[in-house]
Design an enzyme around this catalytic site. Structure first.
Site, short mmCIF file in Angstrom:
data_model
loop_
_atom_site.label_atom_id
_atom_site.label_comp_id
_atom_site.label_asym_id
_atom_site.label_seq_id
_atom_site.Cartn_x
_atom_site.Cartn_y
_atom_site.Cartn_z
N GLY A 180 51.96 80.66 103.44
CA GLY A 180 51.70 79.40 102.70
C GLY A 180 52.55 78.21 103.49
N GLY A 184 50.31 80.58 93.83
CA GLY A 184 50.53 80.10 95.45
C GLY A 184 50.22 81.59 95.98
N HIS A 185 50.79 82.69 95.59
CA HIS A 185 50.54 83.84 96.05
C HIS A 185 49.15 84.16 95.89
CE1 HIS A 185 54.96 84.47 95.10
NE2 HIS A 185 55.14 84.89 96.29
N SER A 218 58.36 81.06 93.06
CA SER A 218 59.30 82.20 92.07
C SER A 218 60.35 81.87 91.71
CB SER A 218 59.45 83.22 92.93
OG SER A 218 58.07 83.94 93.34
N LEU A 270 54.65 75.42 93.81
CA LEU A 270 54.85 76.58 93.05
C LEU A 270 56.02 77.64 93.92
CD1 LEU A 270 51.38 77.45 91.76
CD2 LEU A 270 53.16 76.28 90.55
N ASP A 317 56.48 76.73 103.07
CA ASP A 317 57.83 76.98 104.15
C ASP A 317 57.17 76.81 105.48
OD1 ASP A 317 59.98 77.75 105.41
OD2 ASP A 317 60.39 79.30 103.90
N GLN A 321 59.29 78.48 108.31
CA GLN A 321 58.84 79.76 108.38
C GLN A 321 57.43 80.09 108.95
OE1 GLN A 321 59.53 82.83 105.18
NE2 GLN A 321 57.30 82.71 104.96
#
Length: 289
Positions: free
Chosen positions: A151, A36-37, A190, A188, A154, A157
């Site tokens: 992304g 994702g990152h 963390s 995905l 969230d 956010q």
């Protein structure tokens, strides 16, 4: 790729490309990179002349009892992955650099966006988004990017940051890219690193719950209460008690009772083992995510 730790190093590194009118992209992260990152870095690499990735586990967006101390970290691995994606600058400030002694300022977006879902006092609470908006404002001021990449996983956010950017006249374009998922649908994160094999399998019910709501809408259901119940049923079948499952207007998170032509955000937060996981889907009038 150059790794910098201080604002002065960052500004020195960006001075020449800024003078030359280069397009600068920023990917804000808390590290422990996954695909994702990396998808955000690829998006920035495609669209920008200079790509900056910030790596900072921001303590002010963690509440009491949350996983700040145990949040997964591997800066050496992150640096290798960022370099492979063609990142130009990896900025890794520490807490003293971001919040020096005497720091006393916060940036806050109104409760209409930040006091629901994640920001509800019964969930993570309003301090979470104060931490997010304050640190992102500082990142924007330090990097002065032309575009910043976030992304869609969230979604709240992203909306909060878009509103802050607009209201405070930051000259930054906000790019929100699609959620990246495993083949079985798990978004995905963390925090997926916390999951055991059994928990990892159970966590796939979160994306199935969102699909169940989508399918209900596609079958003609217009009540958002019924869509929420379809999602809850899927979670219940997997033995997951969600923190919340809510339907909100996708553009402003206002309450919405019926599918009436406006895009609806269906958002889920649930704890599976040690991992607190979030996911969402936007149900549009033609029910595409």
């Amino acid at each position: 790729m150059r790794i910098v730790h201080t604002r002065s190093e960052l500004r020195e590194a960006l001075a020449e490309p800024r003078r030359d009118g280069k397009r600068i992209g920023l990917v804000p992260t808390m590290g422990y990179f996954h695909d994702g990152h990396l998808s955000l870095m690829r998006g920035a690499r495609q669209e920008c002349d200079v790509v900056v990735v910030s790596l900072f586990v921001n303590p002010t967006q963690f509440g009491p009892g949350e996983d700040l101390a145990s949040y997964p970290r591997d800066e050496d691995r992150d640096a290798e992955l960022a370099a492979l994606e063609g990142v130009d600058l990896l900025w890794t400030p520490d807490a003293d650099e971001m919040y020096p002694e005497g720091f006393a300022t916060t940036v806050e977006v109104a409760d209409s966006l930040t006091g629901v879902l994640e920001g509800d006092p019964d969930h993570r609470g309003p301090s979470h988004f104060r931490g997010v908006t304050t640190v992102v404002a500082k990142l924007f001021n330090a990097v002065q990017p032309d575009v910043a990449y976030f992304g869609r996983k969230d979604a709240q956010q992203a909306l909060v940051i878009e509103r802050m950017t607009r209201d405070l006249d930051f000259p930054v374009e906000i790019a929100v890219l699609p959620t990246v998922r495993e083949e079985d649908g798990l978004a995905l994160s963390s925090r997926n690193a916390y999951l055991t094999a059994e928990q990892r399998e159970r966590a796939t019910a979160i994306s199935r719950a969102l699909r169940a709501a989508e399918q209900a809408a596609r079958a003609g259901e217009t009540s958002t209460e019924a869509l929420v119940e379809a999602a809850r049923t899927e979670l219940r079948n997997a033995g997951i008690e969600p923190e919340y499952v809510e339907a909100r207007a996708a553009e402003d998170l206002s309450p919405i009772a019926e599918l009436n032509g406006r895009p609806v955000l269906l958002a889920v937060a649930a704890r599976v083992g040690r991992a607190r996981l979030i996911d969402n889907v936007v149900i549009t009038p033609n029910t595409e995510a």
